[in-house]
Design a protein around this motif. Structure first.
Motif, short mmCIF file in Angstrom:
data_model
loop_
_atom_site.label_atom_id
_atom_site.label_comp_id
_atom_site.label_asym_id
_atom_site.label_seq_id
_atom_site.Cartn_x
_atom_site.Cartn_y
_atom_site.Cartn_z
N GLN A 79 -27.36 20.74 -0.88
CA GLN A 79 -28.67 20.12 -0.33
C GLN A 79 -29.36 19.13 -1.59
OE1 GLN A 79 -30.99 22.42 2.16
NE2 GLN A 79 -29.57 22.83 3.48
N ASN A 80 -29.52 20.22 -2.67
CA ASN A 80 -30.04 19.68 -3.90
C ASN A 80 -29.51 18.55 -4.55
OD1 ASN A 80 -31.73 20.25 -6.51
ND2 ASN A 80 -29.90 20.22 -7.31
N TRP A 81 -28.10 18.45 -4.68
CA TRP A 81 -27.47 17.19 -5.20
C TRP A 81 -27.34 15.83 -4.20
CZ3 TRP A 81 -23.44 14.49 -3.32
CH2 TRP A 81 -22.31 15.15 -2.63
N GLN A 82 -27.51 16.48 -2.87
CA GLN A 82 -27.45 15.15 -1.98
C GLN A 82 -28.82 14.49 -1.82
OE1 GLN A 82 -25.61 16.46 1.49
NE2 GLN A 82 -23.49 15.85 0.92
N ALA A 83 -29.88 15.40 -1.93
CA ALA A 83 -31.28 14.92 -1.91
C ALA A 83 -31.53 13.94 -3.18
CB ALA A 83 -32.19 16.05 -1.72
N ALA A 84 -31.03 14.49 -4.39
CA ALA A 84 -31.33 13.77 -5.67
C ALA A 84 -30.39 12.42 -5.43
CB ALA A 84 -30.90 14.60 -6.82
N LEU A 85 -29.25 12.22 -4.99
CA LEU A 85 -28.50 11.06 -4.67
C LEU A 85 -29.17 10.19 -3.88
CD1 LEU A 85 -25.93 10.14 -5.79
CD2 LEU A 85 -24.82 11.00 -3.91
N SER A 86 -29.69 10.77 -2.63
CA SER A 86 -30.31 9.97 -1.81
C SER A 86 -31.54 9.26 -2.37
CB SER A 86 -30.81 10.78 -0.39
OG SER A 86 -31.74 11.56 -0.69
N GLN A 87 -31.87 9.51 -3.42
CA GLN A 87 -33.46 8.84 -4.03
C GLN A 87 -32.94 8.12 -5.05
OE1 GLN A 87 -36.32 11.73 -4.74
NE2 GLN A 87 -35.79 13.01 -3.07
N ALA A 88 -31.65 7.88 -5.58
CA ALA A 88 -31.33 7.02 -6.66
C ALA A 88 -30.89 5.67 -6.45
CB ALA A 88 -29.92 7.83 -7.21
N GLY A 89 -30.67 5.15 -5.34
CA GLY A 89 -30.53 3.68 -5.15
C GLY A 89 -29.18 3.75 -5.24
N ASP A 90 -28.58 2.38 -5.17
CA ASP A 90 -27.47 2.09 -5.28
C ASP A 90 -26.67 1.72 -6.62
OD1 ASP A 90 -27.46 1.65 -2.54
OD2 ASP A 90 -27.95 -0.16 -2.51
N ASP A 91 -27.44 1.91 -7.60
CA ASP A 91 -27.00 1.87 -9.00
C ASP A 91 -26.08 2.94 -9.47
OD1 ASP A 91 -26.39 1.29 -11.63
OD2 ASP A 91 -28.36 0.86 -12.19
N PRO A 92 -24.82 2.89 -9.68
CA PRO A 92 -24.23 4.03 -10.03
C PRO A 92 -24.41 4.78 -11.41
CG PRO A 92 -22.58 1.98 -10.76
CD PRO A 92 -23.91 1.38 -9.76
N ALA A 93 -25.10 3.76 -12.29
CA ALA A 93 -25.55 4.65 -13.50
C ALA A 93 -26.67 5.63 -12.91
CB ALA A 93 -26.16 3.75 -14.41
N GLU A 94 -27.83 4.87 -12.02
CA GLU A 94 -28.95 5.97 -11.60
C GLU A 94 -28.10 6.89 -10.78
OE1 GLU A 94 -31.50 3.50 -9.68
OE2 GLU A 94 -32.17 2.14 -11.50
N GLN A 95 -27.05 6.82 -9.95
CA GLN A 95 -26.72 7.79 -9.25
C GLN A 95 -26.02 8.92 -10.17
OE1 GLN A 95 -23.75 5.71 -6.91
NE2 GLN A 95 -25.21 5.33 -5.38
N LEU A 96 -25.49 8.48 -11.19
CA LEU A 96 -24.68 9.44 -12.19
C LEU A 96 -25.92 10.38 -12.78
CD1 LEU A 96 -22.52 11.04 -13.66
CD2 LEU A 96 -22.35 9.23 -15.24
N ASN A 97 -26.85 9.64 -13.06
CA ASN A 97 -28.09 10.28 -14.00
C ASN A 97 -28.76 11.21 -12.96
OD1 ASN A 97 -30.03 10.61 -16.20
ND2 ASN A 97 -31.32 9.73 -14.71
N ALA A 98 -28.85 11.02 -11.48
CA ALA A 98 -29.39 11.93 -10.50
C ALA A 98 -28.60 13.20 -10.30
CB ALA A 98 -29.57 11.28 -9.29
N LEU A 99 -27.20 12.86 -10.33
CA LEU A 99 -26.33 14.12 -10.03
C LEU A 99 -26.42 14.99 -11.50
CD1 LEU A 99 -22.87 12.80 -8.61
CD2 LEU A 99 -24.79 14.09 -7.49
N ILE A 100 -26.75 14.55 -12.54
CA ILE A 100 -26.74 15.17 -13.83
C ILE A 100 -28.06 15.98 -13.71
CG2 ILE A 100 -26.84 15.24 -16.13
CD1 ILE A 100 -24.91 12.88 -16.38
N GLU A 101 -28.83 15.35 -13.38
CA GLU A 101 -30.35 16.02 -13.49
C GLU A 101 -30.49 17.02 -12.40
OE1 GLU A 101 -33.34 12.74 -12.97
OE2 GLU A 101 -33.37 12.37 -15.38
N ALA A 102 -29.86 16.85 -11.37
CA ALA A 102 -29.77 17.72 -10.09
C ALA A 102 -29.37 19.19 -10.37
CB ALA A 102 -29.04 17.20 -9.07
N ASP A 103 -28.40 19.24 -11.49
CA ASP A 103 -27.65 20.52 -11.90
C ASP A 103 -28.74 21.24 -12.65
OD1 ASP A 103 -25.38 20.49 -10.49
OD2 ASP A 103 -24.33 19.66 -11.95
#
Length: 211
Positions: free
Chosen positions: A66-90
């Motif tokens: 739930q933590n990483w999926q919530a972070a990803l859902s707020q990151a938009g469509d940019d893959p760089a922002e998505q990767l950053n969101a996954l890293i920060e979520a951990d």
């Protein structure tokens, strides 16, 4: 307390007890003592030590998902922002706590827990890995890196897991922010046009169709 609240209390106590004693040494009496409850009440809610440990692992796995999926859902469509969101979520302070890290390591490190781990976490791990590989592929394409996406994703995942181990086991561990910067450094080595050790580059190239 309601049944759900009491079970949540006992799972929280199990996490703390795993951190203190490890998988092989934990007993229901230890958990009951940590919760300030009777041994019989623990048995009433979970029936056995194996059931309690399985439910605790399932709780940790679902919390992590739930933590990483919530972070990803707020990151938009940019893959760089998505990767950053996954890293920060951990390294979310709610997830990256000493007791949770130690509990995860208890499950990872004990051979007898592996069948339970695969049953409860295998599908969740596969979903995370597929998501991370897809993001790395799109980011590689956006920057023209030519990476093999599953290998880059593996390198980043291993970097995250390695800093988790450091935070738990080092005699003088570094802070969570330093762990985050370490993983961002890994991302910067893989995607230098998009990342620095401090985070996303503002002048990074964008995936086609994104501004």
């Amino acid at each position: 307390m309601s049944r759900e609240a009491r079970r949540a209390q006992l799972i929280a106590s199990t996490i703390e007890t795993l951190a203190a004693r490890g998988y092989s040494r934990i007993t229901l009496t230890d958990v009951a003592r940590a919760a300030g409850l009777s041994h019989g009440l623990v048995l009433f809610h979970f029936e056995s030590k194996e059931r309690l440990l399985a439910e605790t692992l399932n709780f940790l796995a679902e919390e992590y998902r739930q933590n990483w999926q919530a972070a990803l859902s707020q990151a938009g469509d940019d893959p760089a922002e998505q990767l950053n969101a996954l890293i920060e979520a951990d390294f979310n302070p709610a997830i990256c706590t000493p007791s949770r890290l130690a509990a995860w390591c208890s499950f990872w490190g004990e051979a007898q827990s592996r069948p339970i781990y695969q049953e409860l976490c295998g599908d969740k791990d596969d979903a995370y890995n597929r998501q991370l590989e897809d993001i790395c592929q799109r980011l590689s394409d956006a920057g023209g890196y030519g990476h093999v996406a599953n290998r880059v994703a593996r390198v980043i995942r291993v970097s995250i897991e390695g800093t988790w181990l450091d935070l738990m086991t080092m005699t003088a561990p570094y802070e969570r922010d330093e762990a985050l910067s370490t993983v961002r450094t890994c991302a910067a080595l893989c995607f230098p046009q998009h990342f620095t050790p401090d985070g996303l580059r503002h002048d990074r190239p964008r995936e086609a169709g994104l501004r």
